[in-house]
Write an enzyme that holds these catalytic residues in place. Structure first.
Site, PDB file in Angstrom:
ATOM      1  N   LYS A  32       0.893  -1.120  -0.013  1.00 10.85           N
ATOM      2  CA  LYS A  32       0.124  -0.063   0.077  1.00 10.85           C
ATOM      3  C   LYS A  32       1.041   1.420  -0.016  1.00 10.85           C
ATOM      4  O   LYS A  32       0.265   2.240   0.657  1.00 10.85           O
ATOM      5  CB  LYS A  32      -1.293  -0.080   1.235  1.00 10.85           C
ATOM      6  CG  LYS A  32      -1.769  -1.255   1.255  1.00 10.85           C
ATOM      7  CD  LYS A  32      -2.596  -1.704  -0.058  1.00 10.85           C
ATOM      8  CE  LYS A  32      -3.556  -0.535  -0.535  1.00 10.85           C
ATOM      9  NZ  LYS A  32      -4.075  -0.911  -1.891  1.00 10.85           N
ATOM     10  N   HIS A  59       6.831  -7.747  -2.577  1.00  9.14           N
ATOM     11  CA  HIS A  59       7.022  -7.059  -1.141  1.00  9.14           C
ATOM     12  C   HIS A  59       8.082  -7.203   0.161  1.00  9.14           C
ATOM     13  O   HIS A  59       8.130  -6.961   0.850  1.00  9.14           O
ATOM     14  CB  HIS A  59       5.799  -7.023  -0.314  1.00  9.14           C
ATOM     15  CG  HIS A  59       4.536  -6.591  -0.928  1.00  9.14           C
ATOM     16  ND1 HIS A  59       4.460  -5.169  -1.713  1.00  9.14           N
ATOM     17  CD2 HIS A  59       3.272  -6.964  -1.210  1.00  9.14           C
ATOM     18  CE1 HIS A  59       3.264  -4.934  -2.260  1.00  9.14           C
ATOM     19  NE2 HIS A  59       2.578  -5.886  -1.615  1.00  9.14           N
TER      20      HIS A  59
END
Length: 336
Positions: A81, A141
């Site tokens: 995010k 990630h």
């Protein structure tokens, strides 16, 4: 995306004896690790200095053992995010522009950006062939220090994006809250999630250590690692699109620039354009799997400074202080 899926579902080998043994080994490793309840109620495990949801930890351990990249691969890396969806869209559009007769034919008009760029800890952990080798993009990630050694030794390029911690936290909380509500589960209150985040507990966290790993690597290997911030990209998107193209080895020609190619890519990948596409309003990410998720959850606001509508000034100041302390002496100062 979080999941409590059994280990065997991450493995390419499925129900084979080898696959079952590998899953058992991962479970044995996880049983020895410190764990804590996470932002969304699942256990997170501390592995090599970072917290992981079990599903992604299994994928990470798998690719650390087995993943073999192409030397030409370009990894789009980020903490969850922090601008991942936008960066995937931009890099994909830049790399595939020569295939297009116009932006109306882009795969981004019919697919979520996450479906255009394979995810290391899921897609390629399940099956290394889950990709188009002609498009050398892979997303992850995974913190820099935890990346498979094969990626570092192959001299692959890495593009890393990050953003102000306050906006990152709010975006992450809303993403997980929407996901949990779609499963008819009440999410953890924002205030409690904030305490966990400030203590470094988040999937792939602590956030500051995630940033520092890629930041320090970018200083050491500037030709291999491009470090970007969401805020600077929003401020001058055109300059960053050209920088991305140059870094990836496919710079825009003068003819392309004069023909408006840069602006067409910016428009195609804009929040307004992507969030209003039918596929992103009503489609699902990995619809045929047990971790299916509504595409719309990936699009909330895409704004800078929205944290102020959700955190108190005291909460904002606290997280700023934490980040200042953790990044002190590194030379990294995030825009606010």
């Amino acid at each position: 995306m979080e999941s409590s899926l059994p280990s065997t579902q991450i493995l390419d080998s499925g129900e084979s004896a080898e696959g079952k043994n590998e899953a058992k080994n991962y479970n044995e490793v996880m049983s020895t690790l410190p764990k804590v309840k996470s932002l969304n109620g699942y256990d997170y495990y501390l592995y090599q200095g970072f917290w992981y949801a079990p599903f992604f930890l299994e994928g990470l351990m798998s690719v650390q053992e087995h993943f073999n990249p192409q030397s030409t691969d370009i990894f789009v890396a980020s903490f969850p995010k922090t601008g991942t969806t936008w960066l995937k869209a931009l890099t994909f559009a830049i790399l595939t522009r020569s295939r297009l007769s116009g932006s109306t034919t882009s795969a981004l008009l019919s697919k979520l950006p996450h479906d255009c760029v394979p995810f290391l800890e899921y897609d390629l952990a399940q099956n290394p062939s889950n990709r188009d080798l002609a498009i050398p993009l892979v997303s992850t990630h995974v913190p820099y220090s935890c990346l498979p050694k094969s990626i570092i030794s192959a001299s692959c390029k890495i593009i890393y994006i990050c953003r102000d911690a306050k906006d990152a936290f709010v975006s992450l909380w809303y993403f997980l809250a929407k996901q949990r509500r779609s499963e008819n589960v009440e999410p953890l209150p924002l205030e409690k999630s904030f305490e966990l985040f400030c203590n470094g507990i988040a999937n792939y966290g602590p956030y500051w250590d995630h940033l520092l790993g890629y930041w320090r690597a970018s200083l050491e290997f500037p030709e291999k690692i491009l470090f970007l911030t969401y805020e600077e990209m929003k401020k001058d998107t055109a300059a960053h699109v050209k920088k991305l193209a140059e870094f990836m080895g496919c710079s825009f020609t003068l003819e392309e620039e004069e023909g408006g190619e840069v602006q067409m890519i910016i428009s195609l990948c804009s929040f307004e354009k992507l969030s209003n596409l039918e596929v992103n309003k009503n489609g699902k990410h990995r619809p045929d799997t047990s971790i299916a998720i509504q595409n719309s959850i990936y699009f909330r606001k895409g704004e800078i400074g929205d944290w102020a509508n959700h955190l108190t000034p005291e909460m904002g100041a606290r997280l700023d202080d934490i980040m200042d302390q953790k990044l002190k002496g590194s030379g990294l100062k995030l825009p606010r």
